[in-house]
Design a protein around this motif. Structure first.
Motif, short mmCIF file in Angstrom:
data_model
loop_
_atom_site.label_atom_id
_atom_site.label_comp_id
_atom_site.label_asym_id
_atom_site.label_seq_id
_atom_site.Cartn_x
_atom_site.Cartn_y
_atom_site.Cartn_z
N MET A 1 21.70 1.59 -2.99
CA MET A 1 21.35 1.09 -4.57
C MET A 1 19.70 0.72 -4.64
O MET A 1 19.24 1.18 -5.48
N LEU A 2 19.20 0.20 -3.57
CA LEU A 2 17.77 0.01 -3.64
C LEU A 2 17.07 1.45 -3.58
O LEU A 2 16.14 1.43 -4.20
N GLY A 3 17.54 2.38 -2.92
CA GLY A 3 17.03 3.72 -3.07
C GLY A 3 17.00 4.34 -4.41
O GLY A 3 16.30 5.19 -4.84
N LEU A 4 18.24 3.95 -5.29
CA LEU A 4 18.32 4.38 -6.56
C LEU A 4 17.23 4.25 -7.42
O LEU A 4 16.72 5.07 -8.26
N GLY A 5 16.60 2.85 -7.22
CA GLY A 5 15.42 2.68 -8.02
C GLY A 5 14.20 3.58 -7.66
O GLY A 5 13.62 3.84 -8.66
N ALA A 6 14.13 3.96 -6.37
CA ALA A 6 12.88 4.83 -6.33
C ALA A 6 13.22 6.20 -6.74
O ALA A 6 12.26 6.89 -7.44
N PHE A 7 14.55 6.47 -6.74
CA PHE A 7 14.84 7.82 -7.31
C PHE A 7 14.59 7.94 -8.79
O PHE A 7 13.94 8.84 -9.40
N LEU A 8 14.75 6.68 -9.39
CA LEU A 8 14.80 6.70 -11.02
C LEU A 8 13.50 6.92 -11.34
O LEU A 8 12.91 7.51 -12.22
N THR A 9 12.49 6.25 -10.57
CA THR A 9 11.01 5.90 -11.15
C THR A 9 10.36 7.17 -10.92
O THR A 9 9.41 7.31 -11.51
N GLN A 10 10.69 7.93 -9.85
CA GLN A 10 10.02 9.18 -9.73
C GLN A 10 10.64 10.39 -10.45
O GLN A 10 9.85 11.50 -10.88
N PHE A 11 11.91 10.28 -10.76
CA PHE A 11 12.42 11.31 -11.72
C PHE A 11 11.88 11.51 -12.77
O PHE A 11 11.74 12.35 -13.58
N ASP A 12 11.60 10.22 -13.43
CA ASP A 12 10.83 10.35 -14.75
C ASP A 12 9.47 10.78 -14.90
O ASP A 12 8.87 11.03 -16.12
N VAL A 13 8.74 10.97 -13.72
CA VAL A 13 7.45 11.44 -13.47
C VAL A 13 7.66 13.00 -13.87
O VAL A 13 6.69 13.48 -14.67
N THR A 14 8.54 13.63 -13.56
CA THR A 14 8.39 15.07 -13.40
C THR A 14 9.58 15.74 -14.40
O THR A 14 9.61 16.93 -14.81
N ALA A 15 10.72 15.02 -14.76
CA ALA A 15 11.67 15.33 -15.60
C ALA A 15 11.09 15.73 -16.87
O ALA A 15 11.91 16.86 -17.58
N LEU A 16 10.20 15.44 -17.39
CA LEU A 16 9.65 15.93 -18.90
C LEU A 16 9.12 17.12 -18.93
O LEU A 16 8.72 17.72 -19.99
N VAL A 17 8.44 17.70 -17.83
CA VAL A 17 7.64 18.61 -17.79
C VAL A 17 7.97 19.95 -18.47
O VAL A 17 7.42 20.55 -19.09
N VAL A 18 9.18 20.13 -18.13
CA VAL A 18 9.82 21.44 -18.68
C VAL A 18 10.18 21.35 -20.23
O VAL A 18 10.26 22.25 -20.66
N VAL A 19 10.11 20.08 -20.91
CA VAL A 19 10.54 19.98 -22.32
C VAL A 19 9.27 19.54 -23.22
O VAL A 19 9.36 19.35 -24.38
N MET A 20 8.09 19.48 -22.44
CA MET A 20 7.23 19.06 -23.21
C MET A 20 6.89 19.94 -24.39
O MET A 20 6.37 19.42 -25.43
N PRO A 21 6.82 21.36 -24.26
CA PRO A 21 6.53 22.13 -25.70
C PRO A 21 7.77 21.71 -26.78
O PRO A 21 7.36 21.54 -27.80
#
Length: 439
Positions: A1-21
């Motif tokens: 569960m603590l690792g899920l926090g690390a996953f979330l914070t880094q996921f939102d760094v790169t998840a947007l790159v494809v939808v920027m346009p």
């Protein structure tokens, strides 16, 4: 569960790159302004990281984790509901602050939950693996979500994991605090944030308004000097300037900046390039980006073995050579115009492989190369350099992004990224040949 926090914070760094346009079209903003969607998160994350550790020690690590989780959740919903660029920027900054407190509280709680050194090391290693998976799969997952439900679904997807954290952590994780902690230099924190923000804005304005851009960069330089002077005068600095005098640490900082600009910032530009050059949509672009992100899942252990066998200098030299060469291939591919995707895939795979070999070793490198008494400060400096390099890289490449729909316009973007790789390659000369500190 603590690792899920690390996953979330880094996921939102790169998840947007494809939808920027798509975000740009929806909110009627161009690439320079779109850069703040990424950089608003990164700058807030960077600034809050420097304060979160002291707050966690003083007021409770679980409390800080839950506070960060709540703020991250609220800001994610605000991002999904944002109807203007300014609203999205502000919500992304809120996400960044929440992410900093969430990840700091999670890592500190892991340290308290696993008193055994071996177990703690394994738990932290798992957290690092989850972070790498999140950043690697972010673009593809974001593209799949956006193609089915729209770009706002990327933010709404945070609701469930944030809810799980809120329910599970109070039941399974004990509170931990020291009741003290170093005092936080709030004025220094604001000065550093202002310096980074003005640098980003100055870079973004440089092409359209050169005078305003130069003024922003000059103001950033002045604030940076003021911050350095303030840190030298404080008993408990946010960042100890003495670390900058260590040759090995300086080299790793340059490498952090080079990898952030030559790989992570390039990920933000790649989807728009793939769409312009090959007519891809968000789903296809996200799948194509697997060539650049999948190496982050499989190659980090190889980087560790290379450091032990070849030493810091050769390992990072190979990694930066791959990043430089991959960006050079992408430059040539963009100049050649649309044909088959072989060149683009080879270039993306090369930068992904180089980043995978270097990324997981950079934190260990700066801690190993710094004086032993400054290991904690060196780790904090790693996070600041990584996020600051990403923010500045996104700004620089965003300012170079073409306004036309021709993929050839992205040649300048990849050429500058290749230049960043060359600078990092040169910095490898400041590293020791072995895997220890230079003597």
């Amino acid at each position: 569960m603590l690792g899920l926090g690390a996953f979330l914070t880094q996921f939102d760094v790169t998840a947007l790159v494809v939808v920027m346009p798509e975000v740009g079209r929806d909110l009627a903003i161009g690439m320079p302004s779109l850069a703040w969607v990424i950089d608003g998160y990164s700058l807030a994350f960077t600034a809050a990281l420097l304060a979160a550790g002291a707050v966690a020690d003083r007021y409770g690590r679980r409390r800080v984790l839950l506070l960060g989780n709540a703020l991250f959740l609220a800001a994610s919903v605000a991002c999904a509901l944002a109807g203007t660029a300014a609203a999205l920027w502000a919500a992304r900054a809120g996400q960044g602050i929440g992410a900093a407190f969430l990840i700091t509280g999670a890592i500190a709680s892991i340290a308290g939950t696993f008193p055994d050194a071996a177990m703690r090391a394994r738990a932290l290693a798992l957290t690092g693996i989850l972070s790498g998976i999140a950043m690697a799969l972010g673009p593809t997952t974001g593209g799949l979500l956006a193609s089915s439900l729209g770009w706002r679904a990327i933010f709404l997807a945070n609701i469930l994991p944030c809810g799980l954290i809120a329910l599970a952590v109070p039941r399974r994780v004990g509170e931990g605090r020291t009741g003290s902690g170093s005092p936080i230099d709030w004025p220094g924190l604001f000065v550093l944030t202002g310096a980074l923000g003005l640098a980003v804005e100055g870079i973004l304005l440089a092409q359209a308004a050169p005078i305003a851009g130069a003024a922003g960069l000059a103001a950033s330089a002045a604030l940076t000097i003021a911050f350095a002077r303030r840190q030298r005068q404080r008993e408990h600095p946010l960042i100890d300037p003495a670390l900058a005098s260590d040759r090995g640490v300086k080299a790793v900082i340059v490498l952090l900046l080079a990898v952030s600009a030559g790989y992570w910032a390039v990920l933000v530009s790649l989807p728009a390039f793939l769409m312009a050059a090959y007519g891809m949509d968000a789903r296809a672009g996200g799948l194509a980006l697997l060539a650049a992100t999948l190496p982050m899942l499989v190659l980090p252990p190889v980087g560790g073995r290379m450091v032990r066998r070849l030493g810091w200098r050769r390992t990072f030299g190979i990694a930066l050579a791959l990043i430089t060469g991959g960006n050079a291939i992408l430059t040539a591919t963009a100049c050649a115009g649309p044909s088959d995707m072989t060149g683009a895939l080879i270039g993306m795979a090369a930068i992904g492989a180089g980043a995978a070999l270097a990324h997981s070793q950079l934190t260990g490198g700066i801690v190993a190369l710094a004086p032993p008494e400054a290991a904690g400060m060196a780790a904090a400096l790693t996070m600041v350099a990584r996020q600051a390099g990403f923010a500045l890289g996104v700004a620089i490449l965003g300012a170079l992004a073409p306004t036309t729909t021709d993929g050839a316009g992205y040649a300048a973007v990849f050429a500058v990224a290749a230049g960043a790789g060359l600078i990092g390659l040169g910095a490898c000369r400041g590293l020791p040949g072995g895997a220890g500190r230079p003597r």
